[in-house]
Design a protein around this motif. Structure first.
Motif, PDB file in Angstrom:
ATOM      1  N   MET A 284      35.051  35.550  37.768  1.00  0.00           N
ATOM      2  CA  MET A 284      35.832  35.185  36.099  1.00  0.00           C
ATOM      3  C   MET A 284      37.725  35.663  36.231  1.00  0.00           C
ATOM      4  SD  MET A 284      35.085  34.480  33.301  1.00  0.00           S
ATOM      5  CE  MET A 284      33.224  35.288  33.337  1.00  0.00           C
ATOM      6  N   GLU A 285      37.908  36.180  36.859  1.00  0.00           N
ATOM      7  CA  GLU A 285      40.286  36.593  37.364  1.00  0.00           C
ATOM      8  C   GLU A 285      40.127  35.230  37.855  1.00  0.00           C
ATOM      9  OE1 GLU A 285      41.148  38.959  36.465  1.00  0.00           O
ATOM     10  OE2 GLU A 285      40.504  40.819  36.358  1.00  0.00           O
ATOM     11  N   GLU A 286      39.336  34.903  38.499  1.00  0.00           N
ATOM     12  CA  GLU A 286      40.378  33.266  38.930  1.00  0.00           C
ATOM     13  C   GLU A 286      40.123  32.023  38.168  1.00  0.00           C
ATOM     14  OE1 GLU A 286      39.281  33.864  43.812  1.00  0.00           O
ATOM     15  OE2 GLU A 286      37.685  33.094  42.411  1.00  0.00           O
ATOM     16  N   VAL A 287      38.880  32.278  37.519  1.00  0.00           N
ATOM     17  CA  VAL A 287      38.886  31.197  36.303  1.00  0.00           C
ATOM     18  C   VAL A 287      39.887  30.914  35.261  1.00  0.00           C
ATOM     19  CG1 VAL A 287      37.828  29.877  34.595  1.00  0.00           C
ATOM     20  CG2 VAL A 287      36.250  30.484  37.197  1.00  0.00           C
ATOM     21  N   HIS A 288      40.043  33.156  35.139  1.00  0.00           N
ATOM     22  CA  HIS A 288      40.517  33.271  33.402  1.00  0.00           C
ATOM     23  C   HIS A 288      42.297  32.983  34.186  1.00  0.00           C
ATOM     24  CE1 HIS A 288      42.634  35.832  30.020  1.00  0.00           C
ATOM     25  NE2 HIS A 288      42.824  36.237  31.823  1.00  0.00           N
ATOM     26  N   ARG A 289      42.473  32.613  35.348  1.00  0.00           N
ATOM     27  CA  ARG A 289      44.218  32.189  35.974  1.00  0.00           C
ATOM     28  C   ARG A 289      44.034  30.591  35.103  1.00  0.00           C
ATOM     29  NH1 ARG A 289      43.425  36.687  39.121  1.00  0.00           N
ATOM     30  NH2 ARG A 289      42.828  35.456  40.559  1.00  0.00           N
ATOM     31  N   ALA A 290      43.082  30.059  36.317  1.00  0.00           N
ATOM     32  CA  ALA A 290      43.443  29.102  35.989  1.00  0.00           C
ATOM     33  C   ALA A 290      43.436  27.958  34.326  1.00  0.00           C
ATOM     34  CB  ALA A 290      42.224  28.129  36.993  1.00  0.00           C
ATOM     35  N   LEU A 291      42.661  29.074  33.647  1.00  0.00           N
ATOM     36  CA  LEU A 291      42.858  28.131  32.188  1.00  0.00           C
ATOM     37  C   LEU A 291      43.434  28.440  31.412  1.00  0.00           C
ATOM     38  CD1 LEU A 291      38.692  28.745  31.211  1.00  0.00           C
ATOM     39  CD2 LEU A 291      39.960  26.937  31.774  1.00  0.00           C
TER      40      LEU A 291
END
Length: 409
Positions: A284-291
């Motif tokens: 989720m952290e990785e997706v958060h940064r990507a968005l």
């Protein structure tokens, strides 16, 4: 694609929906077959099957739709056809599958011919409710890498009038080493921080250690909430993925609909597929940064492990539940917008019942369905279960996406 015993993970792409347009579905099937290299003979068989299915749909059913899409792993691509209708259903499915059974001017082939042409055919029908059909076509001879049944599958459908969908789903295999199955006790939640996490390269993920270097450690941003006595939850620190094989599954709803929502969901899919996190909160952290820089999205991520253990982390309005034939245990998502604002991440643990499934879907489907609504579908492939839930609970007033994961081990 990750093979786990006889099970598969397959990517889906080039999704197209057709309603009341048999000729359009036929032409799209021909184009897909040629483009992905099915071969002239196999493409002709695909087109013949789609023509029969589309003609039957137009002549016999209510509110029918055909979904065409490409299934792909690292070495081969095929075409999947899913047919959904709202009635009248079949009172005698075996009779409908016999050769030559066809009425009111169809090709006269009957569904029996479709079952022989397809590498995989599945059907579910209830009088008064409708029929669901699934057919897959691979190049011949069929590669061994697709001989099993996918245990994760989903369906996405755009809001009426749009060509692109802002909702999406994805799955990937995950196998942390024993070192990565542990967590860093010094790590704290970083949902509101801009610090970058530790990054693993491919050699670290596959346990290769060039130059004898040790594995880096991944920081853990989440806490684990385990079901407690009397339905209460006990807060436990140090959520960790078990060592060994597992599968990560994501459901994503880009805010709004249309191209901007689709851009956000595709950024989430890319980050999910290329990420190195093992727990749902790490991913989720990785997706958060990507968005960041997009509209943002509601996102739910689950990790399924041998023995039926499910870890779940959700932000925003994604419905998730573990279901059995007559049971439903909801998994809690917390408020926020991934890519913009997330509070402290929490991970819930649940047990997948024998013969059950994990369901995750966007708010393009009503959450007011009951486990009994899907009970007769649980022994069918996940894609057919997803189609059944979309027919039951989906709305055309919003993008919709549902992903189903059955026991993989």
């Amino acid at each position: 694609m990750i093979a786990m015993g006889d099970a598969l993970l397959l990517d889906c792409e080039d999704t197209a929906w057709f309603r009341d347009r048999p000729e359009a579905a036929r032409g799209a099937a021909a184009a897909l077959g040629r483009r992905i290299g099915l071969g002239e003979h196999r493409t002709a068989q695909l087109v013949l099957a789609v023509t029969e299915l589309a003609t039957n749909l137009a002549k016999h059913t209510v509110d029918g739709s055909i979904l065409l899409r490409v299934l792909r792993n690292r070495s081969v691509a095929g075409v999947e056809v899913i047919v959904i209708d709202g009635g009248p259903g079949m009172a005698d499915v075996p009779a409908a599958l016999r050769d030559g059974v066809s009425t009111v001017g169809t090709l006269g082939l009957g569904l029996g011919a479709v079952t022989r042409l397809a590498d995989r055919f599945d059907i579910h029908s209830l009088p008064g409710t409708g029929t669901l059909q699934l057919a897959r076509f691979w190049p011949h001879p069929q590669p061994l890498s697709v001989a099993g049944e996918a245990f994760v599958a989903g369906i996405s459908r755009p809001i009426g009038g749009e060509e692109v969908c802002g909702d999406a789903w994805a799955a990937r295999g995950d196998e942390p080493t024993p070192e990565h199955a542990t967590v860093d006790d010094a790590a704290t939640n970083s949902a509101s921080k801009d610090t970058a996490p530790a990054v693993l390269d491919w050699s670290a993920m596959t346990a290769a250690r060039p130059g004898g270097s040790s594995h880096p450690r991944i920081q853990r941003p989440d806490r684990l909430l385990r079901p407690g006595i009397g339905g209460r939850s006990e807060l436990v620190h140090d959520a960790a993925a078990a060592s060994g094989r597992g599968v990560l599954v994501m459901s994503c709803d880009g805010l709004g609909h249309g191209p901007m929502a689709a851009t956000a969901s595709q950024a989430a899919i890319q980050a999910f597929r290329t990420g190195v996190g093992h727990t749902p909160a790490q991913v989720m952290e990785e997706v958060h940064r990507a968005l960041r820089g997009t509209r943002g999205a509601a996102v739910a991520i689950a990790r399924l492990e041998p023995g039926g253990r499910v870890l779940f982390c959700g932000i925003g309005n994604i419905t998730a539940a573990v279901i059995g034939a007559d049971t439903r245990s909801n998994l809690l998502s917390h408020p926020g917008i991934v890519g913009h604002q997330m509070r402290r991440l929490r991970t819930y643990e649940q047990q997948l019942p024998m013969g059950g499934a994990l369901v995750m879907h966007s708010d393009g489907l009503s959450e007011r369905w009951k486990p009994g609504d899907l009970a007769s579908l649980l022994h069918h492939p996940p894609a057919l279960i997803a189609a059944g839930l979309l027919r039951l609970a989906g709305t055309r007033r919003d993008d919709a996406s549902v992903v189903i994961t059955k026991g993989a081990w």
